[in-house]
Design an enzyme around this catalytic site. Structure first.
Site, short mmCIF file in Angstrom:
data_model
loop_
_atom_site.label_atom_id
_atom_site.label_comp_id
_atom_site.label_asym_id
_atom_site.label_seq_id
_atom_site.Cartn_x
_atom_site.Cartn_y
_atom_site.Cartn_z
N ASN A 43 0.83 -1.21 0.00
CA ASN A 43 0.00 0.00 0.00
C ASN A 43 0.86 1.26 0.00
O ASN A 43 0.60 2.22 -0.74
CB ASN A 43 -0.91 0.02 1.23
CG ASN A 43 -1.95 -1.08 1.24
OD1 ASN A 43 -2.23 -1.70 0.22
ND2 ASN A 43 -2.49 -1.36 2.42
N ALA A 249 -6.10 1.29 4.69
CA ALA A 249 -4.99 1.95 3.97
C ALA A 249 -4.90 3.45 4.21
O ALA A 249 -4.09 4.12 3.57
CB ALA A 249 -5.04 1.67 2.47
N ALA A 250 -5.69 3.99 5.13
CA ALA A 250 -5.58 5.43 5.40
C ALA A 250 -4.18 5.77 5.91
O ALA A 250 -3.53 6.70 5.42
CB ALA A 250 -6.64 5.85 6.42
N GLY A 251 -3.70 5.01 6.90
CA GLY A 251 -2.37 5.26 7.42
C GLY A 251 -1.29 4.97 6.40
O GLY A 251 -0.27 5.67 6.33
N ASP A 252 -1.50 3.95 5.57
CA ASP A 252 -0.50 3.61 4.55
C ASP A 252 -0.40 4.71 3.51
O ASP A 252 0.70 5.05 3.06
CB ASP A 252 -0.87 2.29 3.88
CG ASP A 252 -0.86 1.12 4.86
OD1 ASP A 252 -0.10 1.19 5.85
OD2 ASP A 252 -1.61 0.16 4.65
#
Length: 313
Positions: A43, A249-252
């Site tokens: 990601n 995947a927000a943090g990624d």
């Protein structure tokens, strides 16, 4: 523009959407199922590549259909895959993801081939690491491999971004090699050994981590943005309010965007603001890699946000 080397996980995500997560022993009907390429490493690599970065991925998949699919996707996304190897004994990593009606997710990861990579593999890849502009890592792989990679990068003066997820205790020697640590509130609390319930708590946790040798801590705060803490002080960088579809995947996406901005010579606060925007766009779409925005989307989003600010002409 300097290149980015991402060392980390590649998983096939099995995503179920449901109105609410089931209780123990309960069976519910879901609304939707999808297979989606992911893994925190993949990601982050694709997030940076979609913004225009030159990205090399180091990782391992199984010699199976999921592994072949992930290699194909990474190549299509213009990520250099020459250092993604295939295991002869382990299956490709998978993640079981339940997304509820509020967009919150619950994830179980079976790492498979991801944990096969060891310090010896990193030693062989030292020439690749020492040519990077920045190295990005997470914790879905073998921890001794992460420690070895951070040490190699540090030895060559290469900045290291470590996204400490999934959260686990980390030794001071590893943290001493980390330039940018990017925990969320829960991860910051676990690493610092305190409860984090507010921005003030996040700053206290970050200051504990500074004492362990990390140069910069960026605590991601969801819709509230992110908090930068370093020797110079602390700075809260506000987020962008959006309607979340899911937070996978927000943090990624944040970490990939942060790496790209830093390799372009942006200041840390500029890089974090841009990364906040990328994270906001990612939560507005379903899936991991399918949710990652491209540069033009981010530029338009930031322009619209600027136009909406009080006093904007």
């Amino acid at each position: 523009m300097l290149s980015i080397v991402v060392i980390g996980s590649l998983n096939m995500d099995m995503v179920v959407r449901t109105k609410r997560a089931p209780e123990a022993g309960e069976t519910l009907f879901g609304q939707e199922f999808a297979l989606s390429p992911g893994g925190k490493g993949a990601n982050q690599a694709v997030a940076a590549a979609r913004l225009g970065a030159e990205v090399t991925m180091i990782g391992r998949v199984g010699r199976d259909s999921f592994g072949s699919g992930l290699l194909e996707v990474m190549s299509q996304e213009q990520v250099h895959t020459g250092y993604i190897t295939q295991s002869e004994s382990q299956a490709t990593g998978v993640a079981s993801i339940v997304v509820d009606g509020e967009g919150e997710n619950r994830i179980i990861v079976v790492p498979g081939a991801n944990v096969e990579m060891k310090p010896a593999d990193i030693e062989a890849l030292e020439p690749v690491i020492r040519q990077a502009g920045i190295v990005v890592m997470q914790l879905e792989t073998d921890l001794t491999m992460v420690e070895a990679a951070a040490a190699v990068a540090s030895r060559h003066g290469i900045p290291v971004i470590l996204n400490p997820a999934p959260a686990q205790p980390l030794g001071d020697e590893l943290l001493h090699h980390v330039t940018y640590l990017t925990p969320n509130e829960t991860e910051a609390g676990i690493l610092a050994g305190i409860s984090v319930e507010s921005v003030d708590d996040a700053e206290r946790a970050a200051r504990i981590l500074l004492q362990k040798g990390v140069q910069h801590i960026i605590v991601t705060l969801g819709s509230k943005g992110a908090l930068i803490v370093n020797a110079a002080g602390s700075l809260h960088v506000p987020g962008f309010p959006v309607q979340a579809v899911d937070t996978v995947a927000a943090g990624d996406s944040f970490n990939g965007a942060l790496a790209w901005q830093l390799t372009r010579g942006k200041t840390l606060d500029e890089a974090v603001r841009f990364a906040n925007a990328v994270g906001a766009l990612a939560v507005g779409k379903a899936g991991a890699i399918p949710s990652l925005p491209r540069l033009q989307e981010v530029k338009q989003f930031l322009q619209e946000a600027a136009d909406a600010e009080p006093g904007a002409q």
